[in-house]
Design a protein around this motif. Structure first.
Motif: not given
Length: 386
Positions: A97-99, A136-138, A143-146, A177-182
């Motif tokens: 995540g952003g942190s 790689v954001p999860t 939007g920290s990746e940009v 795929d990385l966000t499906l378990s959020l």
């Protein structure tokens, strides 16, 4: 048209499952020894496993730092830097995540330049260089990746930021795929956070508010509003998840260049003092900050309203359409099951004056608000939100 600048992450990859091929996509960029920056939750869920297995199979050595907490502290950042320095890393991979992404940005900066962190706080003061950086954001929120911004908690709950194009990553990888378990609550809060980025970027009083940011903010709000309820209530819907990631990224590109304002300024003390997650902090104060700002931002809010809900285009009067937009945002937050009042999130009424005083320290954000905010105004907003 007034002059403006626009900066963003140069490389973007948007594809479900793509992190399983990270070595081919980013291995040569990151080099032979990589610092992984993530959090215990990612480690527990194993979301990073496929990416790390791919990198290690290609011969990369991984130094894993998985101690990032919500509202990461200066000590956490310095621990990550120390691990990276001891391992002689050649690149930094932020995963989470952003942190986690914020810590990764500053770790890459400090490892690449040995820059004095205390001289880097603020806008345009970090000079670099930095190590190669892939994010790689999860979550679909920060939007920290940009963005060229990283936020760290210092002292007794005070948040400080580094804002510099130097810490924009080389590559952002969006893998649904990385966000499906959020969990639903996190999906909801981070999704509202991304909407706040779009709204504040579009209406920002910053001199660099520009046509590209406004276009991206509009598209982001359209994507986010159309998909957030599906993502929250049917988390396995991969198309909705990918749309949320893209919406978050577009909103990030928007506010990276047309900076956010009072919603974030009032949200940060909630995270610093009470450790309320950033997305939820934004959601808690969003309607009241917008109602306060409305006299100076009605045209912008009215323009955004149909992107959020096409039926709002039928409200002819500009101010009424802006008011309906604010009401619709509040109703969405309630439908998503988020706490609606500060008291519901454990904030005592006695803390409101301290929150207002701390919000005034966020000068880099408050200056962007279309309507100036005094400490008395901040206290009134917190009181209305309590």
């Amino acid at each position: 048209m007034h002059p403006f600048q626009f900066h963003t992450t140069p490389g973007l990859i948007v594809k479900a499952g793509v992190t399983a091929r990270l070595a081919a996509l980013a291995g040569s960029l990151l080099g032979p020894r990589i610092l992984l920056v993530t959090d215990p939750g990612i480690l527990h869920l194993g979301l990073h496993a496929a990416a790390l297995a791919d990198l290690e199979a290609a011969g990369h050595k991984i130094a894993a730092f998985a101690e990032v907490e919500a509202d990461p502290s200066r000590d956490t950042l310095l621990k990550a830097v120390a691990l990276g320095r001891d391992a002689g890393v050649t690149g930094v991979l932020g995963f989470g995540g952003g942190s986690s992404l914020d810590v990764a940005k500053l770790a890459a900066l400090l490892l690449g330049s040995s820059e004095d962190l205390d001289r880097a706080w603020g806008v345009g003061l970090a000079k670099g260089p930095r190590l190669p950086l892939v994010l790689v954001p999860t979550t679909a929120g920060t939007g920290s990746e940009v963005t060229p911004v990283a936020i760290i908690t210092v002292g007794e709950g005070e948040k400080r930021g580094v804002s510099s194009t130097v810490i924009l990553p080389d590559l952002a990888v969006l893998d649904a795929d990385l966000t499906l378990s959020l969990p639903p609550a996190v999906t909801a809060a981070t999704g509202i956070d991304a909407m706040v980025h779009a709204i504040e970027a579009y209406s920002s009083a910053n001199a660099n508010n520009n046509p590209l940011s406004r276009m991206l903010a509009m598209q982001a709000l359209d994507l986010l509003s159309a998909n957030i309820e599906t993502a929250v209530f049917d988390g396995s819907d991969k198309d909705a998840r990918q749309a949320m990631l893209l919406g978050s990224l577009l909103a990030g590109q928007a506010f990276a260049n047309s900076p956010v304002a009072a919603v974030h300024a009032l949200a940060y003390p909630l995270g610093g003092l009470f450790h309320i997650p950033h997305g939820l902090s934004n959601a808690l104060v969003l309607p009241q900050v917008m109602r306060f700002t409305l006299p100076s931002a009605a045209p912008d809010y009215a323009a955004l309203a149909p992107a959020f809900d096409v039926s709002l285009a039928d409200v002819a009067d500009e101010t009424s359409r802006a008011e309906a937009f604010i009401d619709a945002l509040a109703a969405l937050s309630a439908r998503l099951g988020l706490p609606q009042r500060l008291r519901d999130a454990g904030v005592p009424e006695s803390a409101l004056p301290q929150l207002a005083a701390d919000a005034m320290k966020q000068t880099r954000l408050l200056v962007n608000n279309p309507r100036p905010v005094t400490e008395a105004d901040a206290l009134a907003i917190y009181t209305a939100a309590w």
